[in-house]
Scaffold this motif. Structure first.
Motif, PDB file in Angstrom:
ATOM      1  N   GLU A   3     154.040  -3.715  53.022  1.00  0.00           N
ATOM      2  CA  GLU A   3     153.533  -4.682  53.999  1.00  0.00           C
ATOM      3  C   GLU A   3     152.756  -3.975  55.097  1.00  0.00           C
ATOM      4  N   LEU A   4     153.227  -2.793  55.505  1.00  0.00           N
ATOM      5  CA  LEU A   4     152.541  -2.049  56.564  1.00  0.00           C
ATOM      6  C   LEU A   4     151.126  -1.679  56.148  1.00  0.00           C
ATOM      7  N   GLU A   5     150.944  -1.271  54.883  1.00  0.00           N
ATOM      8  CA  GLU A   5     149.617  -0.929  54.394  1.00  0.00           C
ATOM      9  C   GLU A   5     148.682  -2.122  54.468  1.00  0.00           C
ATOM     10  N   ARG A   6     149.192  -3.287  54.090  1.00  0.00           N
ATOM     11  CA  ARG A   6     148.371  -4.496  54.118  1.00  0.00           C
ATOM     12  C   ARG A   6     148.009  -4.887  55.547  1.00  0.00           C
ATOM     13  N   VAL A   7     148.980  -4.759  56.448  1.00  0.00           N
ATOM     14  CA  VAL A   7     148.724  -5.083  57.853  1.00  0.00           C
ATOM     15  C   VAL A   7     147.673  -4.129  58.420  1.00  0.00           C
ATOM     16  N   ASP A   8     147.790  -2.834  58.097  1.00  0.00           N
ATOM     17  CA  ASP A   8     146.787  -1.866  58.541  1.00  0.00           C
ATOM     18  C   ASP A   8     145.396  -2.262  58.052  1.00  0.00           C
ATOM     19  N   GLY A   9     145.332  -2.702  56.794  1.00  0.00           N
ATOM     20  CA  GLY A   9     144.047  -3.095  56.227  1.00  0.00           C
ATOM     21  C   GLY A   9     143.458  -4.306  56.915  1.00  0.00           C
ATOM     22  N   LEU A  10     144.283  -5.317  57.142  1.00  0.00           N
ATOM     23  CA  LEU A  10     143.801  -6.523  57.808  1.00  0.00           C
ATOM     24  C   LEU A  10     143.347  -6.213  59.229  1.00  0.00           C
ATOM     25  N   GLU A  11     144.087  -5.335  59.903  1.00  0.00           N
ATOM     26  CA  GLU A  11     143.725  -4.963  61.265  1.00  0.00           C
ATOM     27  C   GLU A  11     142.391  -4.229  61.285  1.00  0.00           C
ATOM     28  N   ALA A  12     142.122  -3.464  60.241  1.00  0.00           N
ATOM     29  CA  ALA A  12     140.865  -2.719  60.164  1.00  0.00           C
ATOM     30  C   ALA A  12     139.691  -3.602  59.768  1.00  0.00           C
ATOM     31  N   GLY A  13     139.968  -4.833  59.324  1.00  0.00           N
ATOM     32  CA  GLY A  13     138.897  -5.742  58.958  1.00  0.00           C
ATOM     33  C   GLY A  13     138.683  -5.922  57.477  1.00  0.00           C
ATOM     34  N   VAL A  14     139.635  -5.454  56.646  1.00  0.00           N
ATOM     35  CA  VAL A  14     139.542  -5.657  55.201  1.00  0.00           C
ATOM     36  C   VAL A  14     139.683  -7.137  54.879  1.00  0.00           C
ATOM     37  N   ASP A  15     138.854  -7.650  53.982  1.00  0.00           N
ATOM     38  CA  ASP A  15     138.903  -9.070  53.628  1.00  0.00           C
ATOM     39  C   ASP A  15     139.972  -9.378  52.593  1.00  0.00           C
ATOM     40  N   ASP A  16     140.223  -8.420  51.692  1.00  0.00           N
ATOM     41  CA  ASP A  16     141.267  -8.643  50.691  1.00  0.00           C
ATOM     42  C   ASP A  16     141.715  -7.302  50.141  1.00  0.00           C
ATOM     43  N   TYR A  17     142.933  -7.288  49.622  1.00  0.00           N
ATOM     44  CA  TYR A  17     143.564  -6.105  49.052  1.00  0.00           C
ATOM     45  C   TYR A  17     143.911  -6.396  47.601  1.00  0.00           C
ATOM     46  N   ILE A  18     143.809  -5.402  46.739  1.00  0.00           N
ATOM     47  CA  ILE A  18     144.331  -5.528  45.389  1.00  0.00           C
ATOM     48  C   ILE A  18     145.000  -4.201  45.037  1.00  0.00           C
ATOM     49  N   THR A  19     146.213  -4.296  44.504  1.00  0.00           N
ATOM     50  CA  THR A  19     147.036  -3.118  44.261  1.00  0.00           C
ATOM     51  C   THR A  19     146.914  -2.646  42.817  1.00  0.00           C
ATOM     52  N   LYS A  20     146.696  -1.353  42.645  1.00  0.00           N
ATOM     53  CA  LYS A  20     146.656  -0.748  41.313  1.00  0.00           C
ATOM     54  C   LYS A  20     148.079  -0.627  40.761  1.00  0.00           C
ATOM     55  N   PRO A  21     148.268  -0.819  39.466  1.00  0.00           N
ATOM     56  CA  PRO A  21     147.276  -1.302  38.484  1.00  0.00           C
ATOM     57  C   PRO A  21     147.094  -2.809  38.617  1.00  0.00           C
ATOM     58  N   PHE A  22     145.910  -3.304  38.293  1.00  0.00           N
ATOM     59  CA  PHE A  22     145.641  -4.737  38.399  1.00  0.00           C
ATOM     60  C   PHE A  22     144.968  -5.223  37.128  1.00  0.00           C
ATOM     61  N   SER A  23     145.069  -6.503  36.888  1.00  0.00           N
ATOM     62  CA  SER A  23     144.438  -7.076  35.708  1.00  0.00           C
ATOM     63  C   SER A  23     142.955  -7.326  35.986  1.00  0.00           C
ATOM     64  N   VAL A  24     142.156  -7.284  34.948  1.00  0.00           N
ATOM     65  CA  VAL A  24     140.719  -7.540  35.081  1.00  0.00           C
ATOM     66  C   VAL A  24     140.476  -8.950  35.605  1.00  0.00           C
ATOM     67  N   LEU A  25     141.229  -9.922  35.102  1.00  0.00           N
ATOM     68  CA  LEU A  25     141.030 -11.309  35.528  1.00  0.00           C
ATOM     69  C   LEU A  25     141.340 -11.488  37.009  1.00  0.00           C
ATOM     70  N   GLU A  26     142.410 -10.839  37.481  1.00  0.00           N
ATOM     71  CA  GLU A  26     142.733 -10.949  38.906  1.00  0.00           C
ATOM     72  C   GLU A  26     141.648 -10.292  39.739  1.00  0.00           C
ATOM     73  N   PHE A  27     141.169  -9.131  39.310  1.00  0.00           N
ATOM     74  CA  PHE A  27     140.110  -8.447  40.051  1.00  0.00           C
ATOM     75  C   PHE A  27     138.855  -9.312  40.141  1.00  0.00           C
ATOM     76  N   GLN A  28     138.432  -9.885  39.024  1.00  0.00           N
ATOM     77  CA  GLN A  28     137.241 -10.730  39.025  1.00  0.00           C
ATOM     78  C   GLN A  28     137.442 -11.944  39.934  1.00  0.00           C
ATOM     79  N   ALA A  29     138.643 -12.519  39.914  1.00  0.00           N
ATOM     80  CA  ALA A  29     138.932 -13.686  40.757  1.00  0.00           C
ATOM     81  C   ALA A  29     138.836 -13.319  42.230  1.00  0.00           C
ATOM     82  N   ARG A  30     139.341 -12.159  42.582  1.00  0.00           N
ATOM     83  CA  ARG A  30     139.306 -11.750  43.991  1.00  0.00           C
ATOM     84  C   ARG A  30     137.881 -11.468  44.443  1.00  0.00           C
TER      85      ARG A  30
END
Length: 244
Positions: free
Chosen positions: A91-118
């Protein structure tokens, strides 16, 4: 129904060549043009050579943290959307990302379909923010929303308190603007996913909570407490709690 954004130039910064090749292939399937780099230095050089519509950044790069690149963009008032790839799922990593201005996060490993959807969802949100709507093309511009000291200006993508702007990511702005259009109306996480994130995927619900918390924190720092939690139901914009 909204058209899917296609033909965008996407900067992919990933030092794992096999993964980068796979990501590039599936971005091209979505009819996007891909420019690839492997480091923070590559990213800076490529961004100066191309008009980038989306950054896809690995967080762990050989010469630094991809998050620092996002922070650099935001400090330069560049709101090009950023999708962060990370092997870290706290959760801390995600909060850091949002605070920095990241629009979305995806965690490895991820599916191709989820990546394309995001990718589609991030680009669609940005398209709604940047592009003219049908009403705008007909000359009916969206007017600012005013609640006491709080002003939300959709055309300028600006939120101001006492006429002083506050820095919001594209998603934070879209979320606030959406809630403020119907003050007092309670929206569940699922409804917010459908309307703001434009996805029915319930796995995003944690992202809703994190974004709400970041948005509420930024507003509270300026004396505004207008984002309210209705326990067991969802969230609402309450104009009665805005500062006048």
């Amino acid at each position: 129904m909204d058209t899917l954004p296609t033909g965008k130039t996407i900067l992919l910064v990933e030092d794992d060549n096999d993964l980068a090749a796979l990501i590039e292939l599936h971005l091209k399937i979505l009819n996007h043009h891909v420019v690839r780099g492997q480091s923070c230095a590559d990213a800076t050089t490529l961004a100066a050579q191309h008009k980038i519509d989306l950054w896809v950044l690995d967080r762990g790069l050989p010469d630094g943290d991809g998050l620092s690149l996002c922070q650099m963009l935001r400090k330069n008032d560049d709101w090009t959307p950023v999708l962060m790839l990370t092997a870290r799922d706290s959760e801390l990593e995600r909060v850091d990302g949002l605070e920095a201005g990241v629009d979305d996060y995806i965690t490895k490993p991820f599916s191709v379909l989820e990546f394309q959807a995001r990718v589609r969802n991030v680009l669609r949100r940005h398209q709604h923010r940047e592009g003219p709507s049908n009403n705008e093309l007909n000359g009916a511009l969206e007017t600012p929303l005013q609640f006491g000291a709080l002003t939300i200006s959709p055309q300028q993508h600006d939120v101001a308190i006492d006429r002083e702007s506050i820095s919001l990511t594209a998603t934070e702005f879209s979320l606030l603007h959406f809630l403020a259009q119907r003050p007092g109306r309670v929206y569940s996480k699922t409804e917010l996913l459908e309307h703001v994130w434009q996805t029915p995927y319930e796995g995003y619900q944690h992202t809703v909570c994190s974004t709400i918390n970041r948005l509420r924190s930024k507003l509270r720092q300026r004396g505004q407490n207008c984002i309210q939690t209705v326990w067991g139901v969802g969230y609402k914009f309450d104009p009665l709690t805005t500062r006048h």
